[in-house]
Design a protein around this motif. Structure first.
Motif, short mmCIF file in Angstrom:
data_model
loop_
_atom_site.label_atom_id
_atom_site.label_comp_id
_atom_site.label_asym_id
_atom_site.label_seq_id
_atom_site.Cartn_x
_atom_site.Cartn_y
_atom_site.Cartn_z
N ASP A 215 -5.39 4.83 -9.45
CA ASP A 215 -6.78 4.37 -9.62
C ASP A 215 -6.77 3.36 -10.76
O ASP A 215 -6.87 3.72 -11.93
CB ASP A 215 -7.69 5.55 -9.93
CG ASP A 215 -9.15 5.13 -10.10
OD1 ASP A 215 -9.44 3.93 -9.94
OD2 ASP A 215 -9.99 6.01 -10.40
N TRP B 258 -11.90 13.98 -8.22
CA TRP B 258 -11.27 13.52 -6.98
C TRP B 258 -11.44 14.58 -5.89
O TRP B 258 -11.50 15.79 -6.17
CB TRP B 258 -9.78 13.25 -7.19
CG TRP B 258 -9.49 11.98 -7.92
CD1 TRP B 258 -10.38 11.15 -8.53
CD2 TRP B 258 -8.20 11.40 -8.12
NE1 TRP B 258 -9.74 10.09 -9.10
CE2 TRP B 258 -8.41 10.20 -8.87
CE3 TRP B 258 -6.92 11.74 -7.75
CZ2 TRP B 258 -7.35 9.38 -9.25
CZ3 TRP B 258 -5.86 10.92 -8.12
CH2 TRP B 258 -6.07 9.75 -8.87
N VAL C 287 -7.43 10.43 -0.60
CA VAL C 287 -8.04 10.81 -1.87
C VAL C 287 -9.23 9.88 -2.14
O VAL C 287 -9.11 8.65 -2.05
CB VAL C 287 -7.03 10.71 -3.03
CG1 VAL C 287 -7.71 11.04 -4.36
CG2 VAL C 287 -5.86 11.65 -2.78
N ASP D 98 -12.90 9.29 -4.79
CA ASP D 98 -13.50 9.66 -6.08
C ASP D 98 -14.88 10.25 -5.86
O ASP D 98 -15.31 10.48 -4.73
CB ASP D 98 -13.54 8.47 -7.03
CG ASP D 98 -14.39 7.31 -6.51
OD1 ASP D 98 -15.23 7.55 -5.61
OD2 ASP D 98 -14.24 6.19 -7.02
#
Length: 392
Positions: free
Chosen positions: A237, A188, A206, A208
């Motif tokens: 997530d 992340w 945030v 990925d």
């Protein structure tokens, strides 16, 4: 005069036995864990009431020579030598490792230990298993096969610390490693941004590893401190079954420091699957496994035996001792000062003092020569007696 021959013979026998003990000490000069035997002699007295035909040690009657006293083991500490192997163990103190060999218990001051094919920690070259204290304080053999793998733990919380500069408008923490429930690793990135007119309100985004957005939350400050109720933010997530709390509630500030921010992820809970990387003994005398995921696990305290009278021990091969007496002893761990501390990557060398042994060797040689001279003189006197002719 015949009795003088037997007295001389007692000296030959005693000094021969003494020579054996000294020879054994000297030959084991470089034997790991060997303890030298102290050689002493005692005089023999005959019992006058029984015509001097029976030997004893009463302080009366006529002297009937010498015998070697019961050998005593010198338990002085030998030199502790570095080896570099985690399971080379020694004790800096008075204790003894407890080894389990079938129904028999053996004891050792030092030893090179290995993990055998069955998963037990054994003294190298033997089947004697290293004892670890169980919940009842008794030594038991430990099998490490059940601990070779460390199960994964999903990341559930990330704790942050340090300062997010109030004069900067953006900041990024890249490459945060987080773990799913099955040990899968995800990366992340956390982006902090604020409007130039709002000094105490930050937007946290945030994403990925592919750049896909996971979530956006707001972090607010008041007088440089995190506002009440704003310190814990949850990011989810669903694709990777992750729900992680970002904790800014303690140790996070927002003061002016130019454009430089020192904010960091102080602790990330959770880890991936780990396999056994190292097995060692820590400073507290606990067997400890280190895994490839940097996790550690304590398996138990190594059992150390404390003997009230160590002379009740009998020295065996492979630097082992056996105990068949009725003296008092107890099992302790390395936290007890009576048994000392366990040192890893060290072996205790033989405690044979070569100078002392050579001194004993000279004395034994002289004693043997003197005893043989007694026999020779007694024989000459008897021959002279046989040579007397009667006058007729």
């Amino acid at each position: 005069m015949f009795s003088s021959i037997y007295i001389g013979l007692s000296g030959l026998g005693a000094y021969s036995e003494g020579l054996k003990a000294v020879s054994n000490n000297v030959s084991n000069l470089n034997t790991v864990g060997f303890k030298a035997s102290d050689v002493t002699f005692q005089n023999i007295y005959g019992l006058g009431s029984q015509g001097g035909l029976e030997f004893g040690n009463e302080q009366s009657g006529n002297g009937y020579g010498v015998s070697i006293d019961e050998l005593s083991i010198n338990f002085d500490q030998g030199e502790l030598r570095q080896t570099g192997r985690d399971l080379d163990l020694s004790i800096d103190g008075n204790g003894f490792f407890v080894l389990l060999d079938g129904e028999q218990q053996l004891y050792a001051r030092t030893g090179s230990f290995v993990v055998d094919d069955d998963g037990f920690i054994v003294l190298q070259g033997t089947d004697a298993k290293l004892g670890v204290l169980d919940e009842a304080g008794r030594p038991t053999a430990l099998n490490i096969d059940a601990f070779r793998t460390d199960a994964p733990e999903a990341t559930s919380r990330i704790t942050f610390a340090d300062n997010l500069s109030s004069t900067a408008t953006s900041f990024n923490i890249p490459d945060l490693r987080v773990f799913g429930p099955n040990g899968e690793e995800n990366t992340w990135s956390v982006e902090f941004s604020r409007a130039e007119t709002e000094f105490d309100v930050w937007t946290i985004t945030v994403t990925d590893a592919s750049g896909a957005e996971i979530g956006t939350e707001t972090l607010t400050f008041e007088n440089g401190q995190v506002s009440a109720g704003s310190g814990e933010l949850v990011f989810e997530d669903a694709d990777n079954d992750l729900s992680i709390t970002f904790d800014f509630s303690e140790g996070v500030t927002s003061f002016s420091s130019g454009t430089v921010s020192s904010l960091r992820a102080n602790e990330i809970e959770g880890h991936g699957t780990g396999s056994l990387a190292a097995l060692r003994v820590n400073s507290e005398g606990q067997l400890e496994i280190t895994y490839t995921n940097e996790e550690t696990r304590e398996l138990g305290a190594i059992a150390l035996a404390d003997f009230r009278d160590p002379q009740a021990l009998e020295q065996r091969g492979n630097a082992l001792f056996a105990f068949s007496g009725f003296g008092q002893f107890q099992y302790l761990d390395a936290s007890d000062a009576r048994v000392g501390t366990i040192l890893s990557q060290r072996l205790e060398a033989s405690n044979v003092d070569l100078g002392s042994q050579f001194g004993d060797l000279i004395l034994i040689q002289r004693g043997f020569q003197a005893s043989s001279q007694i026999i020779s003189v007694s024989n000459d006197m008897i021959q002279q007696l046989f040579g007397i002719r009667g006058q007729g």
